[in-house]
Design a protein around this motif. Structure first.
Motif, PDB file in Angstrom:
ATOM      1  N   LYS A 194     -19.917   0.330 -50.526  1.00 26.77           N
ATOM      2  CA  LYS A 194     -21.199   0.111 -51.188  1.00 26.77           C
ATOM      3  C   LYS A 194     -21.778   1.444 -51.691  1.00 26.77           C
ATOM      4  O   LYS A 194     -22.879   1.835 -51.315  1.00 26.77           O
ATOM      5  CB  LYS A 194     -22.175  -0.553 -50.207  1.00 26.77           C
ATOM      6  N   PRO A 195     -21.035   2.156 -52.534  1.00 27.33           N
ATOM      7  CA  PRO A 195     -21.571   3.420 -53.053  1.00 27.33           C
ATOM      8  C   PRO A 195     -22.804   3.170 -53.915  1.00 27.33           C
ATOM      9  O   PRO A 195     -22.919   2.123 -54.548  1.00 27.33           O
ATOM     10  CB  PRO A 195     -20.428   3.972 -53.911  1.00 27.33           C
ATOM     11  N   TRP A 196     -23.703   4.137 -53.907  1.00 25.94           N
ATOM     12  CA  TRP A 196     -24.912   4.001 -54.729  1.00 25.94           C
ATOM     13  C   TRP A 196     -25.223   5.323 -55.400  1.00 25.94           C
ATOM     14  O   TRP A 196     -24.753   6.388 -54.974  1.00 25.94           O
ATOM     15  CB  TRP A 196     -26.094   3.512 -53.908  1.00 25.94           C
ATOM     16  N   ILE A 197     -26.006   5.210 -56.426  1.00 27.11           N
ATOM     17  CA  ILE A 197     -26.439   6.393 -57.156  1.00 27.11           C
ATOM     18  C   ILE A 197     -27.873   6.127 -57.616  1.00 27.11           C
ATOM     19  O   ILE A 197     -28.273   4.973 -57.758  1.00 27.11           O
ATOM     20  CB  ILE A 197     -25.497   6.654 -58.361  1.00 27.11           C
ATOM     21  N   SER A 198     -28.617   7.180 -57.793  1.00 27.97           N
ATOM     22  CA  SER A 198     -30.003   7.014 -58.223  1.00 27.97           C
ATOM     23  C   SER A 198     -30.115   7.490 -59.667  1.00 27.97           C
ATOM     24  O   SER A 198     -29.831   8.653 -59.953  1.00 27.97           O
ATOM     25  CB  SER A 198     -30.897   7.854 -57.309  1.00 27.97           C
ATOM     26  N   TYR A 343     -30.984  11.490 -64.429  1.00 24.82           N
ATOM     27  CA  TYR A 343     -32.299  12.099 -64.675  1.00 24.82           C
ATOM     28  C   TYR A 343     -32.121  13.251 -65.666  1.00 24.82           C
ATOM     29  O   TYR A 343     -31.297  14.150 -65.451  1.00 24.82           O
ATOM     30  CB  TYR A 343     -32.875  12.618 -63.364  1.00 24.82           C
ATOM     31  N   PRO A 344     -32.886  13.250 -66.769  1.00 22.19           N
ATOM     32  CA  PRO A 344     -32.640  14.238 -67.827  1.00 22.19           C
ATOM     33  C   PRO A 344     -32.912  15.685 -67.378  1.00 22.19           C
ATOM     34  O   PRO A 344     -33.635  15.914 -66.407  1.00 22.19           O
ATOM     35  CB  PRO A 344     -33.641  13.843 -68.917  1.00 22.19           C
ATOM     36  N   ASP A 345     -32.312  16.596 -68.135  1.00 21.40           N
ATOM     37  CA  ASP A 345     -32.599  18.020 -67.907  1.00 21.40           C
ATOM     38  C   ASP A 345     -34.020  18.327 -68.340  1.00 21.40           C
ATOM     39  O   ASP A 345     -34.544  17.705 -69.270  1.00 21.40           O
ATOM     40  CB  ASP A 345     -31.623  18.885 -68.725  1.00 21.40           C
ATOM     41  N   VAL A 346     -34.615  19.302 -67.662  1.00 19.29           N
ATOM     42  CA  VAL A 346     -36.005  19.645 -67.992  1.00 19.29           C
ATOM     43  C   VAL A 346     -36.023  21.042 -68.622  1.00 19.29           C
ATOM     44  O   VAL A 346     -35.094  21.838 -68.407  1.00 19.29           O
ATOM     45  CB  VAL A 346     -36.896  19.591 -66.731  1.00 19.29           C
ATOM     46  N   PRO A 347     -37.069  21.371 -69.398  1.00 22.13           N
ATOM     47  CA  PRO A 347     -37.105  22.687 -70.069  1.00 22.13           C
ATOM     48  C   PRO A 347     -37.006  23.825 -69.049  1.00 22.13           C
ATOM     49  O   PRO A 347     -37.694  23.806 -68.021  1.00 22.13           O
ATOM     50  CB  PRO A 347     -38.485  22.692 -70.744  1.00 22.13           C
ATOM     51  N   GLY A 348     -36.137  24.755 -69.344  1.00 25.73           N
ATOM     52  CA  GLY A 348     -35.953  25.912 -68.461  1.00 25.73           C
ATOM     53  C   GLY A 348     -35.271  25.581 -67.154  1.00 25.73           C
ATOM     54  O   GLY A 348     -35.311  26.370 -66.201  1.00 25.73           O
ATOM     55  N   GLY A 349     -34.622  24.422 -67.092  1.00 21.96           N
ATOM     56  CA  GLY A 349     -33.998  23.994 -65.837  1.00 21.96           C
ATOM     57  C   GLY A 349     -32.567  24.464 -65.679  1.00 21.96           C
ATOM     58  O   GLY A 349     -32.095  25.335 -66.410  1.00 21.96           O
ATOM     59  N   LEU A 350     -31.876  23.869 -64.710  1.00 20.33           N
ATOM     60  CA  LEU A 350     -30.533  24.321 -64.351  1.00 20.33           C
ATOM     61  C   LEU A 350     -29.431  23.617 -65.138  1.00 20.33           C
ATOM     62  O   LEU A 350     -28.264  23.968 -65.010  1.00 20.33           O
ATOM     63  CB  LEU A 350     -30.297  24.091 -62.850  1.00 20.33           C
ATOM     64  N   GLY A 351     -29.790  22.620 -65.917  1.00 16.63           N
ATOM     65  CA  GLY A 351     -28.784  21.908 -66.714  1.00 16.63           C
ATOM     66  C   GLY A 351     -27.831  21.089 -65.868  1.00 16.63           C
ATOM     67  O   GLY A 351     -26.624  21.101 -66.090  1.00 16.63           O
ATOM     68  N   THR A 352     -28.346  20.392 -64.889  1.00 18.91           N
ATOM     69  CA  THR A 352     -27.479  19.635 -63.978  1.00 18.91           C
ATOM     70  C   THR A 352     -27.481  18.140 -64.260  1.00 18.91           C
ATOM     71  O   THR A 352     -26.953  17.361 -63.460  1.00 18.91           O
ATOM     72  CB  THR A 352     -27.908  19.869 -62.517  1.00 18.91           C
ATOM     73  N   CYS A 353     -28.066  17.744 -65.383  1.00 19.53           N
ATOM     74  CA  CYS A 353     -28.085  16.310 -65.718  1.00 19.53           C
ATOM     75  C   CYS A 353     -26.653  15.779 -65.799  1.00 19.53           C
ATOM     76  O   CYS A 353     -25.795  16.405 -66.432  1.00 19.53           O
ATOM     77  CB  CYS A 353     -28.787  16.098 -67.056  1.00 19.53           C
ATOM     78  N   GLY A 354     -26.411  14.667 -65.132  1.00 14.26           N
ATOM     79  CA  GLY A 354     -25.079  14.065 -65.163  1.00 14.26           C
ATOM     80  C   GLY A 354     -24.111  14.673 -64.167  1.00 14.26           C
ATOM     81  O   GLY A 354     -23.037  14.137 -63.931  1.00 14.26           O
ATOM     82  N   LYS A 355     -24.482  15.809 -63.602  1.00  7.59           N
ATOM     83  CA  LYS A 355     -23.580  16.439 -62.626  1.00  7.59           C
ATOM     84  C   LYS A 355     -24.116  16.303 -61.206  1.00  7.59           C
ATOM     85  O   LYS A 355     -23.365  16.163 -60.251  1.00  7.59           O
ATOM     86  CB  LYS A 355     -23.418  17.925 -62.955  1.00  7.59           C
ATOM     87  N   GLU A 356     -25.437  16.413 -61.079  1.00  6.10           N
ATOM     88  CA  GLU A 356     -26.040  16.319 -59.749  1.00  6.10           C
ATOM     89  C   GLU A 356     -27.043  15.179 -59.730  1.00  6.10           C
ATOM     90  O   GLU A 356     -28.035  15.213 -60.448  1.00  6.10           O
ATOM     91  CB  GLU A 356     -26.750  17.639 -59.392  1.00  6.10           C
ATOM     92  N   ASP A 357     -26.749  14.190 -58.928  1.00  7.48           N
ATOM     93  CA  ASP A 357     -27.671  13.063 -58.798  1.00  7.48           C
ATOM     94  C   ASP A 357     -27.669  12.576 -57.351  1.00  7.48           C
ATOM     95  O   ASP A 357     -26.677  12.753 -56.637  1.00  7.48           O
ATOM     96  CB  ASP A 357     -27.229  11.904 -59.715  1.00  7.48           C
ATOM     97  N   PRO A 358     -28.767  11.965 -56.929  1.00  7.68           N
ATOM     98  CA  PRO A 358     -28.761  11.386 -55.584  1.00  7.68           C
ATOM     99  C   PRO A 358     -27.692  10.301 -55.493  1.00  7.68           C
ATOM    100  O   PRO A 358     -27.627   9.418 -56.347  1.00  7.68           O
ATOM    101  CB  PRO A 358     -30.161  10.782 -55.451  1.00  7.68           C
ATOM    102  N   ALA A 359     -26.840  10.403 -54.497  1.00  9.53           N
ATOM    103  CA  ALA A 359     -25.762   9.426 -54.346  1.00  9.53           C
ATOM    104  C   ALA A 359     -25.357   9.342 -52.882  1.00  9.53           C
ATOM    105  O   ALA A 359     -25.595  10.263 -52.109  1.00  9.53           O
ATOM    106  CB  ALA A 359     -24.550   9.822 -55.207  1.00  9.53           C
ATOM    107  N   GLY A 360     -24.778   8.256 -52.517  1.00  6.91           N
ATOM    108  CA  GLY A 360     -24.325   8.086 -51.139  1.00  6.91           C
ATOM    109  C   GLY A 360     -23.592   6.766 -50.989  1.00  6.91           C
ATOM    110  O   GLY A 360     -23.188   6.152 -51.981  1.00  6.91           O
ATOM    111  N   CYS A 361     -23.386   6.344 -49.774  1.00  9.10           N
ATOM    112  CA  CYS A 361     -22.698   5.090 -49.521  1.00  9.10           C
ATOM    113  C   CYS A 361     -23.022   4.616 -48.101  1.00  9.10           C
ATOM    114  O   CYS A 361     -23.624   5.347 -47.325  1.00  9.10           O
ATOM    115  CB  CYS A 361     -21.193   5.259 -49.694  1.00  9.10           C
ATOM    116  N   THR A 362     -22.623   3.406 -47.799  1.00 11.51           N
ATOM    117  CA  THR A 362     -22.769   2.891 -46.436  1.00 11.51           C
ATOM    118  C   THR A 362     -21.523   3.293 -45.647  1.00 11.51           C
ATOM    119  O   THR A 362     -20.418   3.245 -46.177  1.00 11.51           O
ATOM    120  CB  THR A 362     -22.913   1.355 -46.483  1.00 11.51           C
TER     121      THR A 362
END
Lengths: 468, 300
Positions: A194-198, A343-362
């Protein structure tokens, strides 16, 4: 007499406290609670299975169910489930258990439906020597001393893995994520399912109607998309009180990373809340609020009010876990076209959109004291076979765990988001990691999004609340 | 005489043993626990780590726990005055000889026998809902826009909404106790006062109120006990802990078991939960002592 009175008063007081404890209700324990996350390396090097376990792999024919059960599979297993038997997940597990016992008549599987109470009763039961072979690991408690290292069992082919090793059948993250979730990178402490992502879940029909052709990857693109959606007559974004802090949390995680967010919420000087990143975040949401991008009811939304608005196609986007389609299935109906973007990248941010997201599993763990680890793993692999995974996907609307399971139509558009994640964050960039401050962040963010306070007020309120 | 004592002891022993095991043992264990760092509530004492007063310091420096104390004070004082005041008003009206006394009494008591979980959910989802709730529709129907727009479940109004729901369920219970008390007052007093020309108000202040002193004291103690254990409505009105609804009991549950999204084993601190429990117990003792001093019972 006075002593007697004092004694009676003490007894009464303790009775009151105990009485209060007894009133604990479980309503807050919803399915949205498996929310720890983990670091995850997507590029898992699946080394060849070399473990010298007896191979019971069949030839993968569909008639495997009718085959005579291997003699060595016999005995009794006890599984303590985090589901209730009336939940769709519980019903799917019951079918799996029945199927396993039908396939191996010499095996008896006992199941204890604990529901989310498992976090309260598992540890005492294990300490008391209760026979529990398999259990879902609740992350609120530390059960590391009871888990079996599954490393020797994942590179082995089983009856139900179609000639492949178990590892080869699973999504790679389902072996690595449990390591990070439990903090045990030296072993394989559990098998994930049951993997999930936010992500920003969205209504594709509204996007199409508003002529939003590409999923937003930057804050500016999100702004533009919201403007079009608003123009088309829909509310662009909504949220519920339960998840209110995730939006600012992820903004800050995109701006400065999750570790910084953790430091921020533990700050007791109030100074970090005056940081440029916090100010920018507050201004960005103040801007969204002033443009009417948040639904008019966000100020008073009590879960699941916002989800219902989203399900009713009144609102286009809702930042939530990928389990949302299941939660609102009764409202959306089968024809709802789901989409999801990081979650989109924000101005002056780290550019992690699509690479770092909340995720987990049971996490499905095996007790290190189990009498027959092979039998326990046979059950686990049977439960996570392609057929049974498909059953869980169909019955409970969960995300597939095996590589060969077909994704349900509701979730297929989220597949790219699942596949692109390289680093799993905690929900909301872990902005809720300080329980003392979390309610104040949520409360102020709700007011900010509802247009009741300004960005400056938000910052000032947070500084005042955290300064000790 | 000796025989009589032995007789009494034999009958009292089982009850005393039960009390000691069920109440005293957990209480002593909780107090001890409050001075230790404890990972999980069932951990054996060998695994406890002595931390002196750290748990109490943590509680006192926690803004959320301090807020929980403010909330419990509001629930006890403001909620108590309103709920017990309404209960008193209803009980006086019901015993004033109105028609259908039993019907009204049952109607007012009915909410108390409905499960708190069902009742709180009903209020939250069907009455206070900001789009489809009863109040929204009612005020819209009445063209009272300001009230129709009122966000009952917004953070700043949530406490009020919660207390309305809680009061709705609680008033009937205390009213029933008071009705029983008023019914126990001899009609002769009222008859005599009527002959002397006393009206309803004078009867209430000079007959009903003084003669209900013991009953009122008991309802206050009962209400205080309920307020000290205020938990269900808080957790049902808030998905996670919220400043508006957090109470010491909710805080205690959170640090002992962790129910908010994202809680991990590192966040739990059973010792702090025990310390919160000890503080609640101390508060209840103080309230009881103050009440005993302020309202002496008739027998004293």
């Amino acid at each position: 007499m006075k002593k007697m009175k004092l004694f009676t008063a003490l007894l009464l007081s303790s009775a009151m406290i105990l009485g209060g404890c007894g009133g604990a209700n479980e309503s807050a324990d919803t399915g949205a609670q498996q929310n720890s996350s983990a670091q995850e390396e997507a590029s898992t090097d699946t080394s060849a299975a070399e473990t010298a376990e007896e191979e019971t792999a069949d030839d993968g024919e569909a008639s495997a169910e009718e085959e005579a059960a291997p003699k060595e599979l016999s005995g009794e297993l006890t599984y303590w489930s985090m589901w209730n038997d009336t939940e769709p997940q519980g019903e799917a597990w019951q079918e799996i258990i029945d199927g396993f016992m039908a396939k191996y008549p010499a095996v008896k599987v006992n199941v204890q439906w604990c529901g989310r109470d498992n976090k309260k009763i598992l540890k005492p039961a294990l300490e008391g020597g209760e026979v529990i072979d398999i259990f879902e690991y609740p992350l609120e408690i530390d059960l590391n001393e009871y888990i079996l290292d599954l490393s020797p069992y994942v590179d082995v082919a089983y009856d139900t893995t179609g000639g492949k090793t178990f590892r080869e059948t699973l999504l790679p993250s389902l072996l690595t994520t449990p390591q990070d979730m439990t903090g045990r990178s030296d072993i394989i402490p559990a098998i994930g399912y049951k993997p999930w992502i936010s992500v920003f879940m969205y209504n594709q029909s509204i996007f199409e109607e508003a002529n939003v052709t590409a999923e937003p990857k930057t804050w500016e693109e999100l702004d533009a998309a919201c403007a079009k959606i608003k123009e088309a007559g829909y509310s662009p974004i909504t949220f519920d009180d339960a998840y209110a802090s995730w939006l600012p949390g992820m903004y800050l995680a995109r701006a400065k990373g999750q570790d910084w967010v953790r430091e921020l919420v533990k700050d007791t000087t109030g100074e970090m809340w005056q940081d440029e990143a916090v100010v920018s975040m507050a201004k960005a949401f103040e801007d969204f609020a002033s443009k009417g991008y948040f639904d008019e009811n966000v100020g008073g939304n009590k879960w699941p009010a916002g989800q219902i608005d989203f399900g009713n196609s009144k609102v286009a986007m809702y930042y939530n876990l990928s389990g949302l389609p299941t939660e609102v299935a009764d409202i959306t109906g089968p024809d709802f076209k789901w989409g999801g973007f990081s979650y989109p990248d924000v101005p002056g941010g780290l550019g992690t959109c699509g690479k770092e997201d909340p995720a987990g599993c049971t996490l499905l763990a095996v007790n290190k004291n189990t009498a027959d680890p092979d039998l326990a793993m046979a059950f686990v692999t049977y439960a996570l076979s392609v057929e049974n995974d498909a059953l869980m996907v169909e019955k409970a609307g969960i995300t597939p765990a095996t590589l060969d399971t077909a994704w349900p139509s509701t979730l297929v558009n989220l597949k790219p988001a699942f596949e692109s994640v390289e680093v799993s964050l905690k929900s909301g960039g872990d902005i809720g990691s300080n329980a003392d401050v979390a309610p104040t962040i949520s409360e102020n963010f709700i007011k900010l999004a509802a247009g009741q306070i300004s960005a400056d007020d938000f910052v000032a309120n947070m500084v005042a609340a955290t300064k000790q | 005489m000796h025989k009589k004592k032995w007789f009494v002891i034999r009958f009292l022993t089982p009850a005393m043993l039960c009390l000691l095991v069920i109440f005293l043992y957990p209480m002593v264990r909780t107090v001890l626990m409050s001075f230790h760092k404890v990972g999980f509530v069932t951990d054996s004492m060998k695994e406890w780590k002595f931390v002196r007063l750290d748990n109490y310091v943590k509680l006192m420096t926690s803004p959320l726990f301090r807020q929980s104390l403010v909330n419990i004070l509001k629930i006890w004082l403001i909620g108590g005055v309103v709920i017990l005041g309404l209960a008193m008003l209803y009980s006086v009206i019901i015993t004033s000889g109105i028609k259908g006394k039993n019907f009204w009494r049952s109607m007012l008591y009915l909410p108390h026998i409905i499960s708190s979980v069902a009742l709180a959910t009903m209020w939250l989802q069907y009455v206070f809902d900001n789009q489809y709730g009863l109040l929204k529709r009612l005020f819209t129907f009445l063209y009272w826009d300001a009230m129709a727009q009122f966000q009952w479940t917004a953070p700043e109004n949530l406490f009020l909404s919660m207390m309305i729901a809680y009061g709705y369920a609680g008033v009937g219970f205390y009213m029933l106790i008071m009705v029983a008390g008023i019914d126990g007052i001899s009609e002769d007093y009222y008859e005599a006062s009527r002959i002397e020309g006393a009206g309803m108000v004078k009867q209430f202040f000079y007959i009903t109120l003084p003669m209900l002193k013991d009953i009122i004291k008991r309802t206050i103690i009962l209400y205080s006990a309920a307020a000290a254990g205020f938990f269900v409505y808080s957790t049902l009105f808030s998905f996670n802990m919220e400043n508006a609804t957090v109470t010491p009991m909710v805080y205690m549950y959170e640090v002992v078991f962790g129910s908010s999204i994202g809680t991990t084993a590192e966040d739990l601190n059973v010792g702090a939960g025990a310390a919160a429990g000890v503080l609640i117990m101390a508060l209840v003792l103080i309230v009881n002592a103050v009440l005993n001093r302020l309202i002496p019972t008739e027998s004293e």
